[in-house]
Design an enzyme around this catalytic site. Sequence first.
Site, short mmCIF file in Angstrom:
data_model
loop_
_atom_site.label_atom_id
_atom_site.label_comp_id
_atom_site.label_asym_id
_atom_site.label_seq_id
_atom_site.Cartn_x
_atom_site.Cartn_y
_atom_site.Cartn_z
N ARG A 32 0.84 -1.20 0.00
CA ARG A 32 0.00 0.00 0.00
C ARG A 32 0.88 1.25 0.00
O ARG A 32 0.60 2.22 -0.68
CB ARG A 32 -0.96 0.02 1.20
N ASP B 237 -8.30 19.35 -14.00
CA ASP B 237 -8.60 17.99 -14.44
C ASP B 237 -8.22 17.91 -15.91
O ASP B 237 -8.87 18.50 -16.77
CB ASP B 237 -10.09 17.70 -14.21
C1 PLP Z 1 -14.29 9.82 -15.74
C2 PLP Z 1 -13.85 11.15 -15.25
C3 PLP Z 1 -13.49 11.36 -13.91
C4 PLP Z 1 -13.63 10.28 -12.85
O1 PLP Z 1 -12.74 9.23 -13.02
P1 PLP Z 1 -13.05 7.70 -12.62
O2 PLP Z 1 -11.83 7.00 -13.08
O3 PLP Z 1 -14.30 7.28 -13.34
O4 PLP Z 1 -13.23 7.67 -11.13
C5 PLP Z 1 -13.03 12.60 -13.56
N1 PLP Z 1 -12.93 13.62 -14.45
C6 PLP Z 1 -13.28 13.46 -15.74
C7 PLP Z 1 -13.15 14.62 -16.69
C8 PLP Z 1 -13.75 12.23 -16.19
O5 PLP Z 1 -14.11 12.09 -17.47
#
Ligand code: PLP
Length: 371
Positions: free
Chosen positions: A31, A156
């Site tokens: 971990r 993001d």
């Molecule tokens: C899919 C997605 C997430 C979340 O990710 P997971 O791997 O599904 O938990 C976050 N941000 C964006 C832009 C996404 O498309």
Amino acid sequence: MTGAVVPSVHVATTFAQDGVGNLRSGYEYARSANPTRDALQECLAALEGGRAAYAFASGLAAEDTLLRTVLAPGDHVVIPDDAYGGTFRLFSTVLARWGVDHTPADTSDVGAVAAAMTDRTRLVWCETPSNPLLGVSDVAALAAAAHERGALLVVDNTFATPYLQQPLALGADVVVHSTTKYCGGHSDVVGGALVVDDAVRADGEPLAELLTIHQNAMGAVAGPMDAWLVLRGLKTLAVRMERHCTSAEAVAAHLQAHPAVREVLYPGLPGHPGADVAARQMRRPGGMVSVRLADEAAALALCARTRVFTLAESLGGVESLVEHPARMTHASAAGSPLEVPADLVRLSVGLEDLEDLLADLDQALDGAAAA
Ligand SMILES: *Cc1c(COP(=O)(O)O)cnc(C)c1O
């Protein structure tokens, strides 16, 4: 030692010690650290131009770990008014109960973000291009606005990937990925990642060190096989993204000329409000295209009629996908400021033959119109 050109999948949960507290290899318990995960983290840090990267079991696990590392009850966050539905749900259902409140703002408008910030704002969240409306935010301008108030800017980068856009170099403090999407690239692994720069501090401490502690303390880590699959996907990221972009550009132009399509949302189209910013901060506009049709019935009919585009959630894989955000990926945003239009269809343009993709969209749109 073996000369293997591919890193191994290390499945061991624990590592022999030469004496109490005398680690033989630097590894102790999987971990805390695992050699396969380390290889992925090193690769992601290098691709994003960051100091350190952290791999998690999902994109949302990465986001949760970041938020509970940086924030405390009483803090405030500015979130996009267009973002992945699960990110919104994390703020609205989990972080809100934990005493962190949020204000949605149009992150393509730096003035709107500045106006939404308060003395308690610790973090500004941005997604560019955004999911599902393909909005573009100016990362450098948002970073300046956040830093002026002592807040961190999180980007993001899932839609763009480090191949198309490197937010840390533009001034962002943290990059978030759902590696489930383009980084993995083959629709066979769920994962997430955080990447941070050298100088970023939270509460006076280097954020990279805090994240090392919290990744272990919270435990939402990527398993060795998952880490290996993402690493394998990353080897072809550049060539895949070039093809995704080439086909998405053609799909966007083609759909714009189709009478059944009311609006095409794609940052590579000259009429897109974020086209100039996208051209400045992205290598190419990406592989995602959204369209608005006459109404919800037309949107659902398109989703029902494609054959090469598979109707499914998720994105960024080699196969083309179509979905209806309002009822699928973004259903959790219904009734909120992040609610998406019901006439919207989102396309993840894959690597299939372009002529097949265009013909599939034509037959689906023409069939829907005739019905
Ligand atoms: C899919 C997605 C997430 C979340 O990710 P997971 O791997 O599904 O938990 C976050 N941000 C964006 C832009 C996404 O498309």
